[in-house]
Design an enzyme around this catalytic site. Sequence first.
Site, PDB file in Angstrom:
ATOM      1  N   VAL A 173       0.579  -1.270   0.023  1.00 23.07           N
ATOM      2  CA  VAL A 173      -0.026  -0.117  -0.217  1.00 23.07           C
ATOM      3  C   VAL A 173       0.921   1.223  -0.059  1.00 23.07           C
ATOM      4  O   VAL A 173       0.477   2.202  -0.684  1.00 23.07           O
ATOM      5  CB  VAL A 173      -0.956   0.024   1.232  1.00 23.07           C
ATOM      6  CG1 VAL A 173      -2.024   1.181   1.131  1.00 23.07           C
ATOM      7  CG2 VAL A 173      -1.873  -1.253   1.093  1.00 23.07           C
ATOM      8  N   ASP A 174       1.992   1.210   0.708  1.00 27.65           N
ATOM      9  CA  ASP A 174       2.850   2.319   0.500  1.00 27.65           C
ATOM     10  C   ASP A 174       3.434   2.530  -0.739  1.00 27.65           C
ATOM     11  O   ASP A 174       3.555   3.730  -1.265  1.00 27.65           O
ATOM     12  CB  ASP A 174       4.087   1.983   1.713  1.00 27.65           C
ATOM     13  CG  ASP A 174       3.762   2.539   3.055  1.00 27.65           C
ATOM     14  OD1 ASP A 174       3.101   3.561   3.302  1.00 27.65           O
ATOM     15  OD2 ASP A 174       4.339   1.768   3.994  1.00 27.65           O
ATOM     16  N   VAL A 175       3.779   1.323  -1.358  1.00 26.59           N
ATOM     17  CA  VAL A 175       4.222   1.659  -2.776  1.00 26.59           C
ATOM     18  C   VAL A 175       3.286   2.193  -3.679  1.00 26.59           C
ATOM     19  O   VAL A 175       3.578   3.161  -4.535  1.00 26.59           O
ATOM     20  CB  VAL A 175       4.838   0.475  -3.314  1.00 26.59           C
ATOM     21  CG1 VAL A 175       5.424   0.414  -4.572  1.00 26.59           C
ATOM     22  CG2 VAL A 175       5.867  -0.023  -2.413  1.00 26.59           C
TER      23      VAL A 175
END
Length: 383
Positions: A173-175
Amino acid sequence: MLSDRERDGVLSGVRVADFSRVLAGPYATMMLADFGADVIKVEPPGGDDTRAWTPPVDARGQSTYFSGVNRGKRSLVLDLTRDEDAAAARRLAREADIVVENFRPGVMARFGLDFDSVRAENPSAIFCSITGFGGGGGAALPGYDLLVQAVGGLMSITGPVDGEPSKVGVALVDVLTGLNAVTGILLALRERERSGTGQRVEVDLMTSLLSALANQASSTLATGRAPARLGNAHPSIAPYELFDASDRPLVIAVGNDRQFAALVGVLGGPGLAGDPRFSTNQLRVHNREALRALIAARLGERAASEWVELLTSARVPAGLVNDVAEAFAFAEGLGLEPVVELGAGAGESVRLTANPIHLSRTPAVYGQQPPDLGSAGTSVDWR
Protein backbone atom coordinates in the site's frame (compact mmCIF):
# COMPACT_ATOMS: atom_id res chain seq x y z
CA MET A 1 24.46 9.77 -28.49
CA LEU A 2 22.41 11.42 -25.76
CA SER A 3 22.19 15.20 -25.66
CA ASP A 4 23.03 17.04 -22.44
CA ARG A 5 19.35 17.46 -21.73
CA GLU A 6 18.63 13.78 -22.22
CA ARG A 7 21.64 12.82 -20.10
CA ASP A 8 20.49 15.09 -17.29
CA GLY A 9 17.01 13.59 -17.23
CA VAL A 10 13.59 14.86 -18.15
CA LEU A 11 13.16 16.46 -14.70
CA SER A 12 16.54 18.21 -14.73
CA GLY A 13 16.22 21.65 -13.12
CA VAL A 14 13.33 20.59 -10.88
CA ARG A 15 14.14 20.86 -7.18
CA VAL A 16 12.33 18.70 -4.63
CA ALA A 17 12.27 19.49 -0.92
CA ASP A 18 11.63 16.05 0.52
CA PHE A 19 10.38 16.08 4.10
CA SER A 20 9.07 12.51 3.89
CA ARG A 21 10.41 9.40 5.56
CA VAL A 22 10.09 5.60 5.68
CA LEU A 23 8.53 4.34 2.41
CA ALA A 24 5.64 5.99 0.50
CA GLY A 25 7.18 9.47 0.28
CA PRO A 26 10.80 8.37 -0.24
CA TYR A 27 9.69 5.92 -2.94
CA ALA A 28 7.92 8.76 -4.76
CA THR A 29 10.84 11.17 -4.52
CA MET A 30 13.30 8.47 -5.62
CA MET A 31 11.22 7.99 -8.77
CA LEU A 32 11.56 11.72 -9.43
CA ALA A 33 15.30 11.64 -8.72
CA ASP A 34 15.73 8.80 -11.21
CA PHE A 35 14.56 11.16 -13.95
CA GLY A 36 16.85 14.01 -13.01
CA ALA A 37 15.11 15.95 -10.23
CA ASP A 38 17.38 17.43 -7.56
CA VAL A 39 15.95 15.85 -4.41
CA ILE A 40 17.09 17.25 -1.07
CA LYS A 41 16.06 14.82 1.63
CA VAL A 42 15.50 16.62 4.94
CA GLU A 43 16.29 14.33 7.87
CA PRO A 44 16.26 14.81 11.64
CA PRO A 45 19.61 14.53 13.46
CA GLY A 46 19.09 10.79 13.93
CA GLY A 47 18.22 10.28 10.28
CA ASP A 48 15.25 8.63 8.60
CA ASP A 49 13.98 5.81 10.83
CA THR A 50 14.76 3.26 8.13
CA ARG A 51 18.51 3.93 8.44
CA ALA A 52 18.29 1.89 11.65
CA TRP A 53 16.14 -0.91 10.20
CA THR A 54 18.84 -3.57 10.04
CA PRO A 55 19.75 -6.26 9.22
CA PRO A 56 20.24 -6.67 6.31
CA VAL A 57 22.76 -4.08 5.13
CA ASP A 58 24.19 -3.32 1.70
CA ALA A 59 27.85 -3.35 0.63
CA ARG A 60 28.39 0.02 2.32
CA GLY A 61 26.92 -1.15 5.62
CA GLN A 62 23.75 0.89 5.06
CA SER A 63 20.24 -0.40 5.74
CA THR A 64 18.90 -2.06 2.60
CA TYR A 65 15.45 -0.73 3.49
CA PHE A 66 16.81 2.83 3.39
CA SER A 67 19.03 2.37 0.34
CA GLY A 68 16.21 0.75 -1.63
CA VAL A 69 14.17 3.98 -1.78
CA ASN A 70 16.67 6.82 -1.40
CA ARG A 71 19.17 6.72 -4.26
CA GLY A 72 19.97 9.87 -6.18
CA LYS A 73 19.21 12.24 -3.28
CA ARG A 74 21.16 14.61 -1.06
CA SER A 75 20.70 14.44 2.70
CA LEU A 76 20.23 17.64 4.70
CA VAL A 77 20.07 17.29 8.49
CA LEU A 78 17.69 19.75 10.16
CA ASP A 79 16.19 19.77 13.63
CA LEU A 80 12.92 21.57 12.95
CA THR A 81 12.45 22.30 16.65
CA ARG A 82 15.42 24.71 16.41
CA ASP A 83 14.52 28.13 15.04
CA GLU A 84 17.61 28.30 12.82
CA ASP A 85 16.93 24.93 11.24
CA ALA A 86 13.21 25.63 10.79
CA ALA A 87 14.14 28.86 9.01
CA ALA A 88 16.50 26.92 6.72
CA ALA A 89 13.69 24.46 5.96
CA ARG A 90 11.36 27.32 5.03
CA ARG A 91 14.04 28.76 2.77
CA LEU A 92 14.40 25.40 1.07
CA ALA A 93 10.61 25.23 0.57
CA ARG A 94 10.62 28.76 -0.89
CA GLU A 95 13.16 27.74 -3.51
CA ALA A 96 11.68 24.34 -4.34
CA ASP A 97 9.48 23.38 -7.25
CA ILE A 98 8.00 20.49 -5.28
CA VAL A 99 7.55 19.94 -1.56
CA VAL A 100 6.75 16.42 -0.36
CA GLU A 101 5.79 15.55 3.22
CA ASN A 102 4.14 12.68 5.06
CA PHE A 103 3.85 13.99 8.61
CA ARG A 104 0.64 13.72 10.59
CA PRO A 105 -1.80 16.49 9.61
CA GLY A 106 -0.89 19.68 11.46
CA VAL A 107 2.80 18.96 12.06
CA MET A 108 4.12 20.96 9.10
CA ALA A 109 2.01 23.96 10.14
CA ARG A 110 3.84 24.15 13.48
CA PHE A 111 7.03 24.99 11.60
CA GLY A 112 5.50 27.29 9.00
CA LEU A 113 5.89 24.60 6.35
CA ASP A 114 2.26 23.81 5.59
CA PHE A 115 0.72 24.34 2.15
CA ASP A 116 -0.73 27.78 2.86
CA SER A 117 2.53 29.07 4.36
CA VAL A 118 4.63 27.73 1.49
CA ARG A 119 2.19 29.01 -1.14
CA ALA A 120 2.24 32.50 0.38
CA GLU A 121 5.97 32.82 -0.45
CA ASN A 122 6.23 30.36 -3.33
CA PRO A 123 2.94 30.35 -5.29
CA SER A 124 4.38 28.12 -8.01
CA ALA A 125 5.27 25.32 -5.59
CA ILE A 126 3.59 21.95 -5.90
CA PHE A 127 2.92 20.68 -2.39
CA CYS A 128 2.32 16.93 -2.00
CA SER A 129 0.92 15.63 1.28
CA ILE A 130 0.88 11.88 1.91
CA THR A 131 -1.25 10.65 4.81
CA GLY A 132 -2.64 7.40 6.09
CA PHE A 133 -6.30 8.35 6.19
CA GLY A 134 -6.58 11.94 4.95
CA GLY A 135 -6.82 15.13 6.93
CA GLY A 136 -10.42 14.79 8.13
CA GLY A 137 -11.86 12.22 10.52
CA GLY A 138 -8.88 9.91 10.06
CA ALA A 139 -6.22 12.53 10.72
CA ALA A 140 -5.27 11.06 14.11
CA LEU A 141 -4.99 7.47 12.86
CA PRO A 142 -1.42 6.18 12.39
CA GLY A 143 -0.67 5.45 8.74
CA TYR A 144 1.02 2.07 8.96
CA ASP A 145 0.82 -0.19 5.92
CA LEU A 146 -0.25 -3.26 7.91
CA LEU A 147 -3.06 -1.30 9.56
CA VAL A 148 -4.31 -0.05 6.19
CA GLN A 149 -4.15 -3.55 4.69
CA ALA A 150 -6.41 -4.66 7.55
CA VAL A 151 -9.00 -1.87 7.66
CA GLY A 152 -8.87 -1.40 3.87
CA GLY A 153 -10.10 -4.92 3.13
CA LEU A 154 -6.96 -6.33 1.51
CA MET A 155 -6.30 -8.85 4.27
CA SER A 156 -9.88 -10.11 4.07
CA ILE A 157 -9.28 -11.40 0.53
CA THR A 158 -5.70 -12.58 1.04
CA GLY A 159 -4.73 -15.95 2.52
CA PRO A 160 -6.01 -19.53 2.59
CA VAL A 161 -9.74 -20.15 2.35
CA ASP A 162 -9.88 -21.72 5.79
CA GLY A 163 -6.96 -19.81 7.28
CA GLU A 164 -6.54 -16.42 8.87
CA PRO A 165 -6.50 -13.16 6.91
CA SER A 166 -3.01 -12.40 5.61
CA LYS A 167 -1.03 -9.33 4.67
CA VAL A 168 0.87 -9.07 1.42
CA GLY A 169 4.57 -9.88 1.81
CA VAL A 170 5.71 -6.30 1.18
CA ALA A 171 4.35 -2.88 2.22
CA LEU A 172 2.40 -2.77 -1.02
CA VAL A 173 0.00 0.00 0.00
CA ASP A 174 2.92 2.34 0.70
CA VAL A 175 4.34 1.62 -2.75
CA LEU A 176 0.98 2.13 -4.46
CA THR A 177 0.52 5.42 -2.61
CA GLY A 178 4.02 6.53 -3.61
CA LEU A 179 3.15 5.87 -7.25
CA ASN A 180 -0.07 7.85 -6.88
CA ALA A 181 1.98 10.69 -5.39
CA VAL A 182 4.30 10.68 -8.43
CA THR A 183 1.29 10.72 -10.77
CA GLY A 184 -0.30 13.63 -8.92
CA ILE A 185 2.94 15.61 -8.84
CA LEU A 186 3.52 15.16 -12.57
CA LEU A 187 -0.07 16.17 -13.32
CA ALA A 188 0.40 19.32 -11.22
CA LEU A 189 3.69 20.08 -13.01
CA ARG A 190 1.92 19.79 -16.34
CA GLU A 191 -0.85 22.16 -15.20
CA ARG A 192 1.75 24.61 -13.87
CA GLU A 193 3.16 24.91 -17.37
CA ARG A 194 -0.16 26.43 -18.41
CA SER A 195 -1.06 28.50 -15.35
CA GLY A 196 2.29 29.23 -13.73
CA THR A 197 0.73 28.35 -10.39
CA GLY A 198 1.31 25.41 -8.10
CA GLN A 199 -1.31 23.46 -6.20
CA ARG A 200 -1.72 20.93 -3.47
CA VAL A 201 -1.57 17.21 -4.22
CA GLU A 202 -3.10 14.95 -1.58
CA VAL A 203 -2.85 11.17 -1.53
CA ASP A 204 -3.60 8.76 1.27
CA LEU A 205 -2.99 5.09 1.90
CA MET A 206 -6.64 4.20 2.51
CA THR A 207 -8.13 5.39 -0.78
CA SER A 208 -5.02 4.29 -2.69
CA LEU A 209 -5.74 0.76 -1.48
CA LEU A 210 -9.47 0.93 -2.20
CA SER A 211 -8.73 2.07 -5.74
CA ALA A 212 -6.19 -0.73 -6.19
CA LEU A 213 -8.73 -3.38 -5.13
CA ALA A 214 -10.00 -3.02 -8.73
CA ASN A 215 -12.40 -5.89 -9.59
CA GLN A 216 -12.84 -6.85 -5.94
CA ALA A 217 -13.98 -3.30 -5.19
CA SER A 218 -16.25 -3.00 -8.22
CA SER A 219 -17.94 -6.33 -7.50
CA THR A 220 -18.59 -5.25 -3.91
CA LEU A 221 -20.08 -1.93 -4.99
CA ALA A 222 -22.23 -3.57 -7.67
CA THR A 223 -23.58 -6.47 -5.62
CA GLY A 224 -23.35 -5.27 -2.04
CA ARG A 225 -21.55 -8.51 -1.16
CA ALA A 226 -17.97 -8.51 0.07
CA PRO A 227 -15.74 -11.15 -1.56
CA ALA A 228 -14.27 -13.96 0.52
CA ARG A 229 -10.76 -15.39 0.54
CA LEU A 230 -10.09 -17.90 -2.22
CA GLY A 231 -6.47 -18.66 -1.45
CA ASN A 232 -4.64 -18.50 -4.77
CA ALA A 233 -7.78 -18.92 -6.89
CA HIS A 234 -9.57 -16.17 -8.81
CA PRO A 235 -13.22 -15.25 -8.19
CA SER A 236 -14.06 -14.89 -11.89
CA ILE A 237 -11.61 -17.09 -13.85
CA ALA A 238 -10.69 -20.80 -13.73
CA PRO A 239 -8.22 -22.43 -13.77
CA TYR A 240 -6.25 -19.46 -12.49
CA GLU A 241 -4.35 -20.57 -9.41
CA LEU A 242 -1.49 -22.48 -7.79
CA PHE A 243 -0.92 -26.18 -8.42
CA ASP A 244 1.65 -28.70 -7.16
CA ALA A 245 3.85 -30.51 -9.65
CA SER A 246 5.95 -33.49 -8.62
CA ASP A 247 8.72 -31.30 -7.17
CA ARG A 248 7.48 -27.73 -6.60
CA PRO A 249 4.50 -25.43 -7.17
CA LEU A 250 3.61 -23.69 -10.40
CA VAL A 251 0.92 -21.24 -11.44
CA ILE A 252 -1.48 -21.68 -14.33
CA ALA A 253 -3.39 -18.57 -15.39
CA VAL A 254 -5.95 -19.49 -18.05
CA GLY A 255 -7.86 -16.40 -19.14
CA ASN A 256 -9.97 -17.60 -22.08
CA ASP A 257 -11.40 -20.66 -23.83
CA ARG A 258 -8.55 -20.92 -26.34
CA GLN A 259 -6.01 -21.14 -23.54
CA PHE A 260 -8.12 -23.77 -21.77
CA ALA A 261 -8.30 -25.88 -24.91
CA ALA A 262 -4.52 -25.63 -25.24
CA LEU A 263 -4.13 -26.61 -21.58
CA VAL A 264 -6.27 -29.68 -22.15
CA GLY A 265 -4.19 -30.54 -25.20
CA VAL A 266 -0.98 -30.46 -23.15
CA LEU A 267 -2.31 -32.30 -20.11
CA GLY A 268 -4.25 -34.98 -22.01
CA GLY A 269 -5.81 -37.66 -19.88
CA PRO A 270 -9.46 -38.50 -19.34
CA GLY A 271 -12.02 -36.18 -17.79
CA LEU A 272 -11.01 -32.86 -19.31
CA ALA A 273 -11.51 -32.86 -23.07
CA GLY A 274 -15.16 -32.62 -24.02
CA ASP A 275 -16.50 -32.44 -20.45
CA PRO A 276 -19.52 -30.10 -20.61
CA ARG A 277 -18.82 -28.87 -17.08
CA PHE A 278 -15.75 -27.05 -18.38
CA SER A 279 -16.88 -25.82 -21.80
CA THR A 280 -17.03 -22.13 -20.79
CA ASN A 281 -15.25 -20.00 -18.22
CA GLN A 282 -18.49 -19.47 -16.29
CA LEU A 283 -18.98 -23.25 -16.03
CA ARG A 284 -15.35 -23.75 -15.08
CA VAL A 285 -15.71 -21.22 -12.25
CA HIS A 286 -18.90 -22.96 -11.09
CA ASN A 287 -17.18 -26.36 -11.18
CA ARG A 288 -13.75 -25.20 -10.09
CA GLU A 289 -13.18 -27.90 -7.45
CA ALA A 290 -13.81 -30.77 -9.86
CA LEU A 291 -11.65 -29.08 -12.47
CA ARG A 292 -8.88 -28.45 -10.00
CA ALA A 293 -8.81 -32.11 -8.91
CA LEU A 294 -8.46 -33.35 -12.48
CA ILE A 295 -5.69 -30.89 -13.34
CA ALA A 296 -3.82 -31.54 -10.09
CA ALA A 297 -3.79 -35.28 -10.75
CA ARG A 298 -2.02 -34.77 -14.07
CA LEU A 299 0.42 -32.12 -12.87
CA GLY A 300 1.71 -34.39 -10.11
CA GLU A 301 3.19 -36.69 -12.74
CA ARG A 302 6.01 -34.35 -13.88
CA ALA A 303 8.40 -31.70 -12.60
CA ALA A 304 7.16 -28.12 -12.58
CA SER A 305 9.81 -26.87 -15.02
CA GLU A 306 8.76 -29.53 -17.57
CA TRP A 307 5.14 -28.47 -17.35
CA VAL A 308 6.02 -24.80 -17.64
CA GLU A 309 8.05 -25.45 -20.78
CA LEU A 310 5.24 -27.48 -22.37
CA LEU A 311 2.50 -25.05 -21.40
CA THR A 312 4.44 -21.97 -22.47
CA SER A 313 5.12 -23.57 -25.86
CA ALA A 314 1.37 -24.06 -26.21
CA ARG A 315 0.78 -20.39 -25.27
CA VAL A 316 -0.80 -21.27 -21.93
CA PRO A 317 0.22 -18.74 -19.22
CA ALA A 318 2.22 -20.71 -16.67
CA GLY A 319 5.24 -20.17 -14.46
CA LEU A 320 7.22 -21.39 -11.50
CA VAL A 321 6.70 -19.86 -8.07
CA ASN A 322 10.07 -18.11 -7.82
CA ASP A 323 11.69 -16.70 -4.74
CA VAL A 324 12.91 -13.10 -5.03
CA ALA A 325 16.43 -14.09 -6.14
CA GLU A 326 14.98 -16.39 -8.80
CA ALA A 327 12.64 -13.60 -9.88
CA PHE A 328 15.57 -11.26 -10.59
CA ALA A 329 17.35 -14.03 -12.49
CA PHE A 330 14.20 -14.71 -14.51
CA ALA A 331 13.83 -11.04 -15.44
CA GLU A 332 17.51 -10.80 -16.36
CA GLY A 333 17.11 -13.86 -18.57
CA LEU A 334 14.37 -12.03 -20.45
CA GLY A 335 16.67 -9.06 -21.02
CA LEU A 336 14.64 -6.74 -18.80
CA GLU A 337 17.68 -5.31 -16.95
CA PRO A 338 15.94 -5.13 -13.54
CA VAL A 339 19.07 -4.16 -11.57
CA VAL A 340 21.13 -0.97 -11.52
CA GLU A 341 24.58 -0.86 -9.93
CA LEU A 342 25.69 2.45 -8.44
CA GLY A 343 29.26 3.30 -7.52
CA ALA A 344 30.97 0.56 -9.48
CA GLY A 345 34.70 1.26 -9.65
CA ALA A 346 34.50 3.94 -6.96
CA GLY A 347 34.58 1.96 -3.75
CA GLU A 348 31.74 -0.27 -2.59
CA SER A 349 29.01 -0.49 -5.21
CA VAL A 350 25.32 -0.87 -4.38
CA ARG A 351 22.95 -3.00 -6.45
CA LEU A 352 19.37 -1.74 -6.49
CA THR A 353 16.14 -2.42 -8.34
CA ALA A 354 16.02 -0.38 -11.54
CA ASN A 355 13.26 2.11 -12.23
CA PRO A 356 10.47 0.24 -14.05
CA ILE A 357 9.53 3.21 -16.29
CA HIS A 358 11.35 3.14 -19.62
CA LEU A 359 11.40 6.25 -21.81
CA SER A 360 12.94 5.90 -25.26
CA ARG A 361 14.47 9.40 -25.47
CA THR A 362 14.83 10.53 -21.85
CA PRO A 363 15.46 7.39 -19.80
CA ALA A 364 16.16 7.22 -16.09
CA VAL A 365 19.55 8.69 -15.17
CA TYR A 366 20.92 7.00 -12.10
CA GLY A 367 23.18 9.36 -10.21
CA GLN A 368 24.63 9.00 -6.77
CA GLN A 369 24.27 6.21 -4.27
CA PRO A 370 21.79 6.50 -1.40
CA PRO A 371 23.15 9.43 0.63
CA ASP A 372 25.12 9.33 3.84
CA LEU A 373 23.41 11.28 6.57
CA GLY A 374 24.09 15.00 6.06
CA SER A 375 25.74 14.59 2.65
CA ALA A 376 24.24 17.88 1.43
CA GLY A 377 26.32 19.80 3.97
CA THR A 378 25.03 22.23 6.55
CA SER A 379 21.81 24.19 6.52
CA VAL A 380 23.59 27.14 4.93
CA ASP A 381 25.53 25.43 2.14
CA TRP A 382 23.13 22.78 0.82
CA ARG A 383 22.88 24.53 -2.56
